[in-house]
Write a protein that holds these residues in place. Structure first.
Motif, PDB file in Angstrom:
ATOM      1  N   ASN A 189       0.838  -1.217   0.000  1.00  0.00           N
ATOM      2  CA  ASN A 189       0.000   0.000   0.000  1.00  0.00           C
ATOM      3  C   ASN A 189       0.864   1.254   0.000  1.00  0.00           C
ATOM      4  N   LEU A 190       1.901   1.232   0.831  1.00  0.00           N
ATOM      5  CA  LEU A 190       2.768   2.409   0.958  1.00  0.00           C
ATOM      6  C   LEU A 190       3.544   2.660  -0.327  1.00  0.00           C
ATOM      7  N   ILE A 191       3.949   1.582  -0.996  1.00  0.00           N
ATOM      8  CA  ILE A 191       4.665   1.728  -2.277  1.00  0.00           C
ATOM      9  C   ILE A 191       3.774   2.399  -3.304  1.00  0.00           C
ATOM     10  N   ILE A 192       2.517   1.943  -3.385  1.00  0.00           N
ATOM     11  CA  ILE A 192       1.557   2.538  -4.331  1.00  0.00           C
ATOM     12  C   ILE A 192       1.239   3.979  -3.941  1.00  0.00           C
ATOM     13  N   ALA A 193       1.135   4.237  -2.649  1.00  0.00           N
ATOM     14  CA  ALA A 193       0.855   5.603  -2.177  1.00  0.00           C
ATOM     15  C   ALA A 193       1.971   6.559  -2.603  1.00  0.00           C
ATOM     16  N   ASP A 194       3.203   6.127  -2.429  1.00  0.00           N
ATOM     17  CA  ASP A 194       4.351   6.950  -2.862  1.00  0.00           C
ATOM     18  C   ASP A 194       4.293   7.207  -4.361  1.00  0.00           C
ATOM     19  N   TYR A 195       3.949   6.167  -5.099  1.00  0.00           N
ATOM     20  CA  TYR A 195       3.871   6.288  -6.564  1.00  0.00           C
ATOM     21  C   TYR A 195       2.783   7.283  -6.977  1.00  0.00           C
ATOM     22  N   LEU A 196       1.627   7.188  -6.346  1.00  0.00           N
ATOM     23  CA  LEU A 196       0.527   8.091  -6.687  1.00  0.00           C
ATOM     24  C   LEU A 196       0.875   9.543  -6.378  1.00  0.00           C
ATOM     25  N   GLU A 197       1.597   9.764  -5.297  1.00  0.00           N
ATOM     26  CA  GLU A 197       2.001  11.132  -4.958  1.00  0.00           C
ATOM     27  C   GLU A 197       2.959  11.691  -6.000  1.00  0.00           C
ATOM     28  N   ARG A 198       3.881  10.851  -6.476  1.00  0.00           N
ATOM     29  CA  ARG A 198       4.794  11.301  -7.535  1.00  0.00           C
ATOM     30  C   ARG A 198       4.037  11.522  -8.840  1.00  0.00           C
ATOM     31  N   LEU A 199       3.089  10.631  -9.118  1.00  0.00           N
ATOM     32  CA  LEU A 199       2.287  10.763 -10.338  1.00  0.00           C
ATOM     33  C   LEU A 199       1.454  12.048 -10.302  1.00  0.00           C
ATOM     34  N   ALA A 200       0.917  12.368  -9.139  1.00  0.00           N
ATOM     35  CA  ALA A 200       0.110  13.592  -8.986  1.00  0.00           C
ATOM     36  C   ALA A 200       0.933  14.831  -9.308  1.00  0.00           C
ATOM     37  N   GLN A 201       2.184  14.825  -8.867  1.00  0.00           N
ATOM     38  CA  GLN A 201       3.055  15.973  -9.141  1.00  0.00           C
ATOM     39  C   GLN A 201       3.403  16.082 -10.628  1.00  0.00           C
ATOM     40  N   GLY A 202       3.302  14.973 -11.345  1.00  0.00           N
ATOM     41  CA  GLY A 202       3.679  14.973 -12.761  1.00  0.00           C
ATOM     42  C   GLY A 202       2.517  15.151 -13.713  1.00  0.00           C
ATOM     43  N   ILE A 203       1.340  15.509 -13.194  1.00  0.00           N
ATOM     44  CA  ILE A 203       0.178  15.712 -14.072  1.00  0.00           C
ATOM     45  C   ILE A 203       0.270  17.080 -14.737  1.00  0.00           C
ATOM     46  N   HIS A 204       0.462  17.076 -16.033  1.00  0.00           N
ATOM     47  CA  HIS A 204       0.527  18.295 -16.844  1.00  0.00           C
ATOM     48  C   HIS A 204       0.363  17.892 -18.304  1.00  0.00           C
ATOM     49  N   PRO A 205       0.268  18.858 -19.224  1.00  0.00           N
ATOM     50  CA  PRO A 205       0.035  18.507 -20.630  1.00  0.00           C
ATOM     51  C   PRO A 205       1.216  17.814 -21.307  1.00  0.00           C
ATOM     52  N   GLY A 206       2.407  17.914 -20.721  1.00  0.00           N
ATOM     53  CA  GLY A 206       3.597  17.349 -21.360  1.00  0.00           C
ATOM     54  C   GLY A 206       3.623  15.832 -21.335  1.00  0.00           C
ATOM     55  N   ASN A 207       4.650  15.268 -21.973  1.00  0.00           N
ATOM     56  CA  ASN A 207       4.768  13.822 -22.112  1.00  0.00           C
ATOM     57  C   ASN A 207       5.833  13.264 -21.165  1.00  0.00           C
ATOM     58  N   THR A 208       5.391  12.739 -20.020  1.00  0.00           N
ATOM     59  CA  THR A 208       6.299  12.076 -19.074  1.00  0.00           C
ATOM     60  C   THR A 208       5.828  10.647 -18.817  1.00  0.00           C
ATOM     61  N   VAL A 209       5.047  10.121 -19.756  1.00  0.00           N
ATOM     62  CA  VAL A 209       4.412   8.820 -19.568  1.00  0.00           C
ATOM     63  C   VAL A 209       5.432   7.703 -19.402  1.00  0.00           C
ATOM     64  N   SER A 210       6.459   7.712 -20.241  1.00  0.00           N
ATOM     65  CA  SER A 210       7.446   6.621 -20.220  1.00  0.00           C
ATOM     66  C   SER A 210       8.085   6.464 -18.843  1.00  0.00           C
ATOM     67  N   LEU A 211       8.382   7.584 -18.206  1.00  0.00           N
ATOM     68  CA  LEU A 211       8.999   7.562 -16.877  1.00  0.00           C
ATOM     69  C   LEU A 211       8.121   6.816 -15.876  1.00  0.00           C
ATOM     70  N   TYR A 212       6.831   7.133 -15.857  1.00  0.00           N
ATOM     71  CA  TYR A 212       5.921   6.517 -14.895  1.00  0.00           C
ATOM     72  C   TYR A 212       5.566   5.084 -15.270  1.00  0.00           C
ATOM     73  N   LEU A 213       5.573   4.769 -16.572  1.00  0.00           N
ATOM     74  CA  LEU A 213       5.352   3.380 -16.986  1.00  0.00           C
ATOM     75  C   LEU A 213       6.509   2.490 -16.537  1.00  0.00           C
ATOM     76  N   ASP A 214       7.717   3.007 -16.671  1.00  0.00           N
ATOM     77  CA  ASP A 214       8.894   2.239 -16.228  1.00  0.00           C
ATOM     78  C   ASP A 214       8.833   1.988 -14.717  1.00  0.00           C
ATOM     79  N   GLU A 215       8.456   3.019 -13.997  1.00  0.00           N
ATOM     80  CA  GLU A 215       8.364   2.886 -12.541  1.00  0.00           C
ATOM     81  C   GLU A 215       7.268   1.886 -12.161  1.00  0.00           C
ATOM     82  N   LEU A 216       6.193   1.905 -12.918  1.00  0.00           N
ATOM     83  CA  LEU A 216       5.092   0.983 -12.656  1.00  0.00           C
ATOM     84  C   LEU A 216       5.513  -0.468 -12.907  1.00  0.00           C
ATOM     85  N   ARG A 217       6.321  -0.682 -13.940  1.00  0.00           N
ATOM     86  CA  ARG A 217       6.832  -2.027 -14.227  1.00  0.00           C
ATOM     87  C   ARG A 217       7.735  -2.515 -13.092  1.00  0.00           C
ATOM     88  N   GLU A 218       8.526  -1.614 -12.554  1.00  0.00           N
ATOM     89  CA  GLU A 218       9.389  -1.982 -11.426  1.00  0.00           C
ATOM     90  C   GLU A 218       8.560  -2.376 -10.207  1.00  0.00           C
TER      91      GLU A 218
END
Length: 334
Positions: free
Chosen positions: A242-271
């Motif tokens: 739960n804590l791992i996912i919580a940390d991930y969601l907080e980082r994802l929230a900070q990265g919400i914008h029109p730009g393209n940072t999808v690959s970074l978060y997909l890689d992290e999700l695979r890990e």
């Protein structure tokens, strides 16, 4: 009381149309103003469609009325027959909303009691003047750029809030969040799409724009956000995952914008998925259920990210096609 830009355009256009029709010496010159009112719509495209519809209905009304009055004379029952013929025809031609304008032309000829070249030319003049001023007024359209940008910022702010609240619940197993951003976001996306469609209809050279694609993308992502809400609410006990996912969601929230940072978060999700697989097996039923729910959550988040990546893939393809057409045109020019 609020006076909008469209109201101002309608008032000015109507006055100018009547003034022009009167200056040209047209009978029933006020009808030009009525046509202007009827043809001014929310967007340029809708205004053009309305103008074409009104023009066709008026021409049909003039021709039918001229033939009927010549054959049967100027009697009220002739008007009845005309409307019985014209209304179904206009509905068939998808111009049913313009029956009233066609009827106005018919009544003008009836009141004049004659049908000749001058009377028909008079009606044509009224039609042209009224429609022309409507189209002229609708050349001026306020830009939607600022409003669409505001919608974008509001939607992204709500996405951030929702993800942060999900993270709080996953971290502590409880939250005092009332969920109002869920309802707000649904309304915002719908309004934003309508605004983007209006922007498309005001720019006649293209059939869609980047903002429309963007909000359609956010709409699909929001469906996933709604879908995982009951999943998150079921995880009321705190485990390491739960804590791992919580940390991930907080980082994802900070990265919400029109730009393209999808690959970074997909890689992290695979890990994260790989780490989950390497974790020791659950020792109790509740932990097993939580682990299964978290795996499902990770899969949904992957879909969430792939939706945005697809937006950028399609944008790249459009750009390549655009450059290809430019170069091909240059070669042909040579």
């Amino acid at each position: 009381m609020k006076i909008g830009f469209r109201v101002i355009k309608t008032a000015v256009g109507t006055g100018l149309a009547i003034l022009m029709a009167k200056w040209l010496g047209l009978e029933f010159y006020t009808s030009a103003g009525v046509l202007t009112i009827l043809c001014i719509r929310e967007t340029r495209q809708r205004s053009i469609e309305s103008a074409v519809e009104k023009f066709i209905s008026c021409i049909i009304g003039s021709l039918f009325a001229a033939a009927a009055f010549k054959l049967f004379g100027f009697h009220p029952w002739v008007i009845t027959i005309l409307l019985l013929l014209i209304i179904p025809l206009l509905v068939t031609l998808k111009a049913g909303n313009s029956v009233s304008t066609s009827a106005v032309v018919i009544l003008h000829l009836f009141m004049l009691g004659k049908v000749d070249g001058l009377t028909l030319l008079n009606e044509l003049g009224i039609i042209v003047v009224g429609i022309s001023f409507a189209l002229l007024m609708n050349i001026i359209m306020p830009s939607s750029e600022k409003r669409l940008k505001e919608y974008q910022e509001l939607v992204e702010a709500n996405f951030k809030k929702i993800f942060n609240e999900y993270a709080i619940y996953l971290r502590y197993g409880e939250s005092d969040w009332d969920g109002k951003e869920i309802l707000e976001t649904q309304k915002l996306i719908q309004e934003a799409k309508e605004e983007a469609i209006r922007d498309v209809e005001n720019n006649l050279l293209y059939t869609e724009n980047d903002y429309l694609r963007y909000f359609e993308m956010r709409e699909k992502q929001f469906e996933i956000i709604q879908r995982i809400m009951p999943l998150v609410s079921s995880l009321d006990e705190t485990y390491e995952q739960n804590l791992i996912i919580a940390d991930y969601l907080e980082r994802l929230a900070q990265g919400i914008h029109p730009g393209n940072t999808v690959s970074l978060y997909l890689d992290e999700l695979r890990e994260i998925r790989q780490n989950f697989k390497k974790s020791p097996l659950p020792v109790e039923r509740k932990e097993f259920e939580v682990r299964a729910a978290l795996f499902h959550f990770v899969n949904e988040m992957q879909r969430y990210l792939l939706i945005k990546r697809e937006l950028f893939v399609q944008a790249t393809k459009r750009q390549k096609r655009s450059w290809k057409s430019v170069f091909m045109g240059t070669e042909e020019g040579k």
